[in-house]
Design a protein around this motif. Sequence first.
Motif, PDB file in Angstrom:
ATOM      1  N   GLN A  50       0.833  -1.219   0.000  1.00  0.00           N
ATOM      2  CA  GLN A  50       0.000   0.000   0.000  1.00  0.00           C
ATOM      3  C   GLN A  50       0.861   1.260   0.000  1.00  0.00           C
ATOM      4  N   LEU A  51       1.919   1.260   0.808  1.00  0.00           N
ATOM      5  CA  LEU A  51       2.806   2.435   0.865  1.00  0.00           C
ATOM      6  C   LEU A  51       3.441   2.666  -0.504  1.00  0.00           C
ATOM      7  N   LEU A  52       3.874   1.577  -1.152  1.00  0.00           N
ATOM      8  CA  LEU A  52       4.481   1.688  -2.486  1.00  0.00           C
ATOM      9  C   LEU A  52       3.465   2.188  -3.507  1.00  0.00           C
ATOM     10  N   GLN A  53       2.243   1.657  -3.439  1.00  0.00           N
ATOM     11  CA  GLN A  53       1.209   2.063  -4.401  1.00  0.00           C
ATOM     12  C   GLN A  53       0.895   3.546  -4.266  1.00  0.00           C
ATOM     13  N   HIS A  54       0.794   4.037  -3.037  1.00  0.00           N
ATOM     14  CA  HIS A  54       0.481   5.449  -2.845  1.00  0.00           C
ATOM     15  C   HIS A  54       1.663   6.340  -3.227  1.00  0.00           C
ATOM     16  N   LEU A  55       2.882   5.879  -2.929  1.00  0.00           N
ATOM     17  CA  LEU A  55       4.053   6.664  -3.325  1.00  0.00           C
ATOM     18  C   LEU A  55       4.144   6.730  -4.849  1.00  0.00           C
ATOM     19  N   SER A  56       3.858   5.611  -5.500  1.00  0.00           N
ATOM     20  CA  SER A  56       3.889   5.559  -6.953  1.00  0.00           C
ATOM     21  C   SER A  56       2.837   6.507  -7.549  1.00  0.00           C
ATOM     22  N   ALA A  57       1.633   6.484  -6.993  1.00  0.00           N
ATOM     23  CA  ALA A  57       0.557   7.351  -7.494  1.00  0.00           C
ATOM     24  C   ALA A  57       0.908   8.827  -7.305  1.00  0.00           C
ATOM     25  N   ASN A  58       1.554   9.149  -6.199  1.00  0.00           N
ATOM     26  CA  ASN A  58       1.879  10.548  -5.891  1.00  0.00           C
ATOM     27  C   ASN A  58       3.087  11.079  -6.655  1.00  0.00           C
ATOM     28  N   THR A  59       3.976  10.173  -7.081  1.00  0.00           N
ATOM     29  CA  THR A  59       5.221  10.629  -7.716  1.00  0.00           C
ATOM     30  C   THR A  59       5.248  10.331  -9.210  1.00  0.00           C
ATOM     31  N   GLY A  60       4.383   9.422  -9.676  1.00  0.00           N
ATOM     32  CA  GLY A  60       4.416   9.012 -11.073  1.00  0.00           C
ATOM     33  C   GLY A  60       5.555   8.044 -11.376  1.00  0.00           C
ATOM     34  N   ILE A  61       6.243   7.579 -10.340  1.00  0.00           N
ATOM     35  CA  ILE A  61       7.340   6.611 -10.521  1.00  0.00           C
ATOM     36  C   ILE A  61       6.749   5.202 -10.346  1.00  0.00           C
ATOM     37  N   SER A  62       7.099   4.287 -11.252  1.00  0.00           N
ATOM     38  CA  SER A  62       6.525   2.938 -11.166  1.00  0.00           C
ATOM     39  C   SER A  62       6.997   2.231  -9.890  1.00  0.00           C
ATOM     40  N   ILE A  63       6.211   1.255  -9.446  1.00  0.00           N
ATOM     41  CA  ILE A  63       6.585   0.490  -8.250  1.00  0.00           C
ATOM     42  C   ILE A  63       7.920  -0.223  -8.481  1.00  0.00           C
ATOM     43  N   ASP A  64       8.129  -0.744  -9.694  1.00  0.00           N
ATOM     44  CA  ASP A  64       9.409  -1.407  -9.981  1.00  0.00           C
ATOM     45  C   ASP A  64      10.586  -0.444  -9.816  1.00  0.00           C
ATOM     46  N   ASP A  65      10.448   0.770 -10.342  1.00  0.00           N
ATOM     47  CA  ASP A  65      11.541   1.745 -10.202  1.00  0.00           C
ATOM     48  C   ASP A  65      11.739   2.159  -8.748  1.00  0.00           C
ATOM     49  N   LEU A  66      10.638   2.276  -8.005  1.00  0.00           N
ATOM     50  CA  LEU A  66      10.763   2.613  -6.573  1.00  0.00           C
ATOM     51  C   LEU A  66      11.509   1.502  -5.834  1.00  0.00           C
ATOM     52  N   LEU A  67      11.169   0.244  -6.157  1.00  0.00           N
ATOM     53  CA  LEU A  67      11.826  -0.889  -5.489  1.00  0.00           C
ATOM     54  C   LEU A  67      13.304  -0.974  -5.862  1.00  0.00           C
ATOM     55  N   LEU A  68      13.610  -0.630  -7.119  1.00  0.00           N
ATOM     56  CA  LEU A  68      15.006  -0.653  -7.576  1.00  0.00           C
ATOM     57  C   LEU A  68      15.847   0.350  -6.781  1.00  0.00           C
ATOM     58  N   VAL A  69      15.353   1.571  -6.691  1.00  0.00           N
ATOM     59  CA  VAL A  69      16.081   2.624  -5.968  1.00  0.00           C
ATOM     60  C   VAL A  69      16.154   2.287  -4.474  1.00  0.00           C
ATOM     61  N   TYR A  70      15.043   1.764  -3.961  1.00  0.00           N
ATOM     62  CA  TYR A  70      15.028   1.413  -2.538  1.00  0.00           C
ATOM     63  C   TYR A  70      16.064   0.330  -2.240  1.00  0.00           C
ATOM     64  N   ALA A  71      16.162  -0.679  -3.114  1.00  0.00           N
ATOM     65  CA  ALA A  71      17.119  -1.770  -2.890  1.00  0.00           C
ATOM     66  C   ALA A  71      18.551  -1.245  -2.909  1.00  0.00           C
ATOM     67  N   GLU A  72      18.815  -0.260  -3.788  1.00  0.00           N
ATOM     68  CA  GLU A  72      20.173   0.277  -3.855  1.00  0.00           C
ATOM     69  C   GLU A  72      20.523   0.982  -2.542  1.00  0.00           C
ATOM     70  N   HIS A  73      19.522   1.607  -1.943  1.00  0.00           N
ATOM     71  CA  HIS A  73      19.716   2.191  -0.612  1.00  0.00           C
ATOM     72  C   HIS A  73      19.885   1.076   0.431  1.00  0.00           C
ATOM     73  N   PHE A  74      19.055   0.050   0.333  1.00  0.00           N
ATOM     74  CA  PHE A  74      19.059  -1.025   1.345  1.00  0.00           C
ATOM     75  C   PHE A  74      20.386  -1.780   1.356  1.00  0.00           C
ATOM     76  N   PHE A  75      21.051  -1.838   0.208  1.00  0.00           N
ATOM     77  CA  PHE A  75      22.349  -2.519   0.184  1.00  0.00           C
ATOM     78  C   PHE A  75      23.319  -1.830   1.150  1.00  0.00           C
ATOM     79  N   GLY A  76      23.219  -0.510   1.241  1.00  0.00           N
ATOM     80  CA  GLY A  76      24.062   0.232   2.183  1.00  0.00           C
ATOM     81  C   GLY A  76      23.796  -0.180   3.625  1.00  0.00           C
TER      82      GLY A  76
END
Length: 179
Positions: A50-76
């Motif tokens: 749900q958090l991803l869906q709402h962030l995607s709707a508010n930013t226009g960034i796809s859930i896949d792209d959000l997860l990609l960027v998030y994972a790059e942060h999570f690796f840190g």
Amino acid sequence: MKGIVFTEFLELVEDKFGLEMVDNIISSSDLESGGAYTAVGTYSFSEMLQLLQHLSANTGISIDDLLLVYAEHFFGVIEESYPGLLATYKDPIEMISSIENHIHVEVRKIYPDAELPTFVVESKSENDLTVIYKSSRAMHHFGLGLMNKTFEHFNATAKIELEKIKEDGTEVRFVIHKN
Ligand code: HEM
């Protein structure tokens, strides 16, 4: 899903989009937790969705792209929290092919209730690796982001292709070629 996945996610959202966006996506979701997460807690995956869906709707960034960027942060976060686990490896192909039989096995010892994907190695050589990702959570782009950073961690680069085996993304083949 472990609380650390939520706390780090919301920190990144605050960093990139501000506290208002954090409040916005929490208040527009129907969350059993009320949006209050602790790193050691365990929460329903539907809350993350749900958090991803709402962030995607508010930013226009796809859930896949959000997860990609998030994972790059999570690796840190992984590099900071589990340096010993990463130090076991000298090579990204070795590390990625060991997620199933070593890395996530260790993760499960730390968090017995972790919800982890399955990775099946289909073929492996010095510079090539094909793995099948399986998870009801369809977080393949989270995997892709972690793989990108795994190569970076070893000062290497790679071409990584995703082939959906199941349309809903619950089964995906990663074809990895180390440059
Ligand atoms: C999920 C730890 C490496 C792929 C997770 C979770 C943790 C974790 C804590 C969340 C579990 C939950 O929320 O219940 C680690 C650690 C690693 C590591 C400590 C290295 C030392 C990797 C790598 C990949 C990977 C290199 C690359 C593909 C995933 C995926 C998920 C996940 C895709 C999401 C869950 C799903 O798809 O079902 N991992 N991980 N992990 N991990 Fe790892």
